[in-house]
Design an enzyme around this catalytic site. Sequence first.
Site, mmCIF file in Angstrom:
data_model
loop_
_atom_site.group_PDB
_atom_site.id
_atom_site.type_symbol
_atom_site.label_atom_id
_atom_site.label_comp_id
_atom_site.label_asym_id
_atom_site.label_seq_id
_atom_site.Cartn_x
_atom_site.Cartn_y
_atom_site.Cartn_z
ATOM 1 N N MET A 67 -11.156 2.438 15.130
ATOM 2 C CA MET A 67 -11.924 2.413 15.311
ATOM 3 C C MET A 67 -12.742 3.811 16.807
ATOM 4 O O MET A 67 -13.494 4.669 15.912
ATOM 5 C CB MET A 67 -12.605 1.476 14.554
ATOM 6 N N HIS A 85 2.720 7.374 5.240
ATOM 7 C CA HIS A 85 3.561 6.028 5.735
ATOM 8 C C HIS A 85 4.468 4.967 4.581
ATOM 9 O O HIS A 85 5.267 4.184 6.064
ATOM 10 C CB HIS A 85 2.202 4.614 6.840
ATOM 11 N N ASP A 107 0.770 -1.169 -0.250
ATOM 12 C CA ASP A 107 -0.429 0.027 -0.506
ATOM 13 C C ASP A 107 0.747 1.089 0.052
ATOM 14 O O ASP A 107 0.559 1.865 1.303
ATOM 15 C CB ASP A 107 -0.813 -0.144 0.582
ATOM 16 N N HIS A 150 3.267 4.972 13.306
ATOM 17 C CA HIS A 150 2.046 5.724 12.452
ATOM 18 C C HIS A 150 0.692 5.089 13.066
ATOM 19 O O HIS A 150 -0.179 5.185 12.521
ATOM 20 C CB HIS A 150 2.778 4.645 10.768
ATOM 21 N N GLY A 203 -5.151 6.285 15.008
ATOM 22 C CA GLY A 203 -5.824 4.759 16.030
ATOM 23 C C GLY A 203 -7.052 3.855 15.261
ATOM 24 O O GLY A 203 -6.896 4.289 14.660
ATOM 25 N N HIS A 205 -7.564 8.313 5.976
ATOM 26 C CA HIS A 205 -6.232 7.661 6.216
ATOM 27 C C HIS A 205 -6.982 6.718 5.156
ATOM 28 O O HIS A 205 -7.615 5.732 4.489
ATOM 29 C CB HIS A 205 -6.364 6.863 7.285
#
Lengths: 541, 491
Positions: free
Chosen positions: B391, B339, B110, B414, B389, B249
């Site tokens: 959910m 990241h 990713d 991260h 963080g 994100h």
Amino acid sequence: MKTYVVGGAVRDRLLGRPVVDRDHVVVGATPEDMLAQGFQPVGKDFPVFLHPATHEEYALARTERKSGRGYKGFTVYAAPEVTLEEDLRRRDLTINAIAEDEAGVLVDPYGGQRDLEAKTFRHVSEAFAEDPVRILRVARFAARFSDFSVAPETVALMRRMVDSGEVDALVPERVWQEVARGLMEAQPSRMFRVLRECGALARLFPEIDRLFGVPQQPAHHPEIDTGEHVMLVVDWAARHGCPLAVRFAALTHDLGKGVTPPELWPAHHGHEAAGTELVRALCERVRAPVDCRELAIAVAREHGKVHRALELRPGTVVELLERVDAFRRPARFDDLLLACECDFRGRPGYETRPFPAPDFLRQALAAAQTIDAGAVARRADPARIREAIFQARAEAVAAWRAAAPHWEHFPHQADMGVRGIGPTLAAAFEQAALAMVAVVSDPASIAAAEPVEIACEAPDAELLLVDWLNALVLEMAARHMLFGRFDVALDGNRLRATAWGEAVDLARHQPAVEIKGATYTELRAGQDETGRWLAQCVVDV
Amino acid sequence: MKRAAGWRSAWWTCDMNPDSFERVADYAWRIAPFGRMRVPAVIYADEALIREMDDKVFEQVTNVATLPGIVQAAYAMPDAHWGYGFPIGGVAAFDPDAGGVVSAGGVGFDISCGVRTLHTGLTAAEIAPIKARLADRLFARIPAGVGSTGQLRLNAVQMDAMLRGGARWAVEHGYGTAADLERIEEHGCMAGAEPDRVSEHAKRRQRDEIGTLGSGNHYLELQEIVEIYDARAAERFRLRQGEVVVSIHCGSRGLGHQIGTEFLREMVLAAPGYGIELPDRELACAPIRSPVGEAYLGAMRAAINCALANRQVITHLTRQVFADVCPGTHLTLIYDVSHNTCKEERHTVDGSSRRLYVHRKGATRAFGPGHPSLPAELRDVGQPVLIGGSMGTASYILVGTEESMARSFGSACHGAGRAMSRHQATRQWHGRALVDELASQGILIRSPSLRGVAEEAPGAYKDVSAVVEAADRAGLARKVARLRPLACIKG
């Protein structure tokens, strides 16, 4: 004295359907006349005779008058002066009230031919209301002549009969007899729909009537409504020529869903247990024969387990096999699996979907049957023979399971490991692909509608596995498809395969995650010490 | 690298035992080189985090230390967990002049997955009455989950322009403002991207995926600033307690995944030809100065641009929803971090300045004050470091420190990091129940997949607060503010 062919024989000939039994009516004769001509008397209530040569039924023209509740309360009047028209008038439907004389001339005083043309069930006269069995007969005819519909005035009449309580007086044996015959017709759902329309279903089978309007999980039941599901199930059973016990079990498998508290809809946790008791009570009430009752109870109780067969632990599989007495009654076990298949197929879009549970359970049974129970019993502690046999069978199923083609997931901290196992490397590759799809969605929910060809080549089997899985990831992502069936051929390190699948359907497939790619982590492709082939790696999600 | 059998069995079955490390500071653990390790490995964590860490982290971080041209040490951040080749939460820098390598596995699938956070200018009290509507509208507007597609369809020419221009391309096409670009790493456009190095397959996967969130751990969240730790930095980042921000994100979508897949394979096959013996195929790499290495860098940088463009388009969609639901709001970008990257950066090693290729796999760049690549208005305070963080739990905003430049090539953790596999999570939690439970805590979840929600259950992650605390104490980045989720659009 004049004789006519009447009823079903005339109707079926006019419809171009095969004629099985020919019934005759005799006008202008006395019982003595019949006996003099050598006819054999049968039955004690009605003046009916058998032809000395053909053994076909000849009945004297008669009229009937209602004298009590139910179908037995009749006064029969047979005499030479009763006319053909009077005899036809007491019959149920116009299409069954056509007579044909010996010269082939039709006598059709009530418009039977017109109704055959219009594909309509219409009552001959108000006398229809004198026999509540006729409601069941009309419903049964609907199951046989599935493109016919009931005339509105006949529906209204049947509804009045139901409202007046006539149906409640039907004896259970007669109800069972008609329903059983209707189940054996081409489209049994029509029978239940006719019964439902006039209110008779709620009186005769409230457990089935209640299923209409009860929603189920859309992910597993695109048809949503439980009643509609059961209708699809019995029709599938009929289309595939299932025996009566299977059709009846198919009809009653989900009765438990009718008693789920509405606040829990569309979930039906524990409906199998609730349904089992309802089926038992229903069978008791209608005096269903033992084979139908036993199968229906077993199917109601176990169909959920059968559907999840591939996920069950070996011990749970053996418990299931023992509970349904598969070891001693393999034929009934086959019927149970067939009824479960009816349940699976009776959902829109499920007709061609893979349903591996029956084969899986039959093979599990075969594996468990390799255990010689007698030998195990002789070796075992006498107080623990049952446990010892169970243990041995569970181990045999576990060993078979380990060797049979299957897939599983194994944990990876951030992502998921996929593992395929089979008798060949190609089978292991197919299973690994299924395992990967299962990370996204239930492979069984994916229709094998569209084939996609895939070819790849790599220096070794492990790299080939990653290439194969990544080729699938690419095709699924770029085509917005999910695959549910795979056919892999390996030639050295060259792979040619077909993957079958369909476009992603969010509601039905409920995809959980996208797969980014297959990785080299925990990558293996080869044979283990027991000789079976494994293909595994972690996929990044 | 093959460790002796005794080593393997000792490490294989249990979580990490801190006695085996040299504790060089309260929050730093050093593994001296053994076997074929060229440099030590350093793990930043407190004792509890070290004990919980999967032993695979040890194996992977020491494997990374064997790669050619590695400089100083192989690092693992406090949120490190079992990844592919590199641990997730892994940082390593390579010197091209010393035979240094670039690793497709070290960047991961990713590529440039990251987080950006935007001011809404609204307080939690102002958001409360419209929260559900905002959540519904955002969920409807921003494609999320498997098989979702964006509204943009890029032809070949547009695709290449996007891959070259990144967020700048998006802004030029009306998705956002020039001011946004200042608040993105590389000013919104990764230099050196070579769309020609990106395969047709990768581009095919991306055709209709620009402006989509994806699935798995990707999300868009409304968050309330609930605690300020560093008043000065918070003031400079304009973070005020009680205000609401939006965090996005997501990453480079199918294009990045496909590039990762293809180059991983190519490097696995090419490595022996470069004399590189791989301890783990997932560590597949090639010399930075090699045809494969250069091709990968060109493609990977294009994927970084793809991720930046993607987050920029989603930002635009988010702004449209806010403009509809509460007219007059303008969402401004606090910062955008990536990241999973490999970036060419200048770092001081043993007193001399060198150009290095820094791999951050599940790690955030965290440049300290004064770094020339920071936007002028933040240069004196340091880079905002955005930590997502899980959910239902907190997110954090930190700021890069001077020390982090020396301790981890300017890198920090991260996120929380998984404590439990997806498999385990689905056995432990039920999606519907989880959504209801979070709703009872005032956290709205909108997701196309309940199973996806179960897999991302807060309990399946490590305690993000412990991770952030360790990063702060280790001097990798300093805590500025804590955020509490209000609503989450989950892919």
